[in-house]
Design a protein around this motif. Sequence first.
Motif, short mmCIF file in Angstrom:
data_model
loop_
_atom_site.label_atom_id
_atom_site.label_comp_id
_atom_site.label_asym_id
_atom_site.label_seq_id
_atom_site.Cartn_x
_atom_site.Cartn_y
_atom_site.Cartn_z
N TRP A 44 35.95 23.46 13.59
CA TRP A 44 36.57 24.37 12.64
C TRP A 44 36.03 25.79 12.80
N PRO A 45 36.92 26.77 12.92
CA PRO A 45 36.47 28.16 13.04
C PRO A 45 35.79 28.66 11.78
N THR A 46 34.97 29.68 11.96
CA THR A 46 34.40 30.39 10.83
C THR A 46 35.42 31.36 10.24
N ALA A 47 36.22 31.96 11.11
CA ALA A 47 37.27 32.89 10.69
C ALA A 47 38.28 33.02 11.83
N THR A 71 43.93 24.85 4.17
CA THR A 71 43.49 23.64 3.49
C THR A 71 41.97 23.49 3.53
N HIS A 72 41.37 24.00 4.60
CA HIS A 72 39.91 23.91 4.75
C HIS A 72 39.22 25.22 4.38
N ASN A 73 39.95 26.11 3.72
CA ASN A 73 39.40 27.38 3.22
C ASN A 73 38.78 28.23 4.33
N ILE A 74 39.42 28.22 5.51
CA ILE A 74 38.97 29.06 6.61
C ILE A 74 39.61 30.45 6.45
N PRO A 75 38.83 31.52 6.37
CA PRO A 75 39.41 32.85 6.20
C PRO A 75 40.28 33.24 7.41
N CYS A 76 41.49 33.70 7.13
CA CYS A 76 42.41 34.19 8.16
C CYS A 76 42.79 35.62 7.80
N HIS A 77 42.74 36.52 8.78
CA HIS A 77 42.99 37.93 8.52
C HIS A 77 44.06 38.46 9.46
#
Length: 264
Positions: A44-47, A71-77
Amino acid sequence: MSKPWHTIRTMIERTATAKGRATSGYFSIEGTRLHERALRADWWPTAVLVRQSVWQNPGEREAAVLQQLATHNIPCHPIPNIEMDALTQGRQLGGLMGLLPLPQPIDLAQWLATHSAPTLLAAVEVVDPGNVGGMLRTAHALGADLLVTVGGSDPFHPRAVRTSMGSIFKLPTVSITLPELFAALQTTAVQTIGTVAEGGVLLPQLAVSTGGTAVFMGSEYWGLPAELLIRLDQRVTIPMIDGIDSFSVNAAAAIVLYELQRRK
């Protein structure tokens, strides 16, 4: 005021060098396919940075990846298209750039103690990241249990990661020095073999050990150094037609690993 993607972009840029990866503890992945395969393998990525046009109008696969990340609350920008183009050097692989923590280092001696008759592929000073990634993919496809990298061979270089096509998430890797590698192997029944252009045992005639095999592949330009070759159990030559002096390092690795897999 700094925008959210600025910090992540800077961190991703640092992963372009071995020093940046080592000091930050991160590597990067690029494109839809690598994100799909990372998530499938539970990496899973950090961001994640998302190309603005993809953020506004994602394709079916991008939408599925973004949903999983949410769903896994991974920040996407979202990041402006022109900034993403600079980051990817114009490659169009799906508009996603992810930042992932490097895996915890493997203790090779402990790993060998828990794996019976393993097949290892050792890349020794294979300096082209594309070749390292190709060898990683080849090793995964042909049943190797571990990729060992020595010296300038780095499976987490961005190009190596891309070329691995997701095998980086499936096949464990360990980076180690040659003295450490031989120290770990000497207490096992693992046979050590290395390829040479001529003068070795012909591959079809190789006697394969029942205790496992470590296949050593050397630099694209010079092959395996003489001081390493004398420490190996066997030197192996792949038969070739006249007029050709060597295979590419990835092709040679594929041929040897295929033969080992065929013999199992």
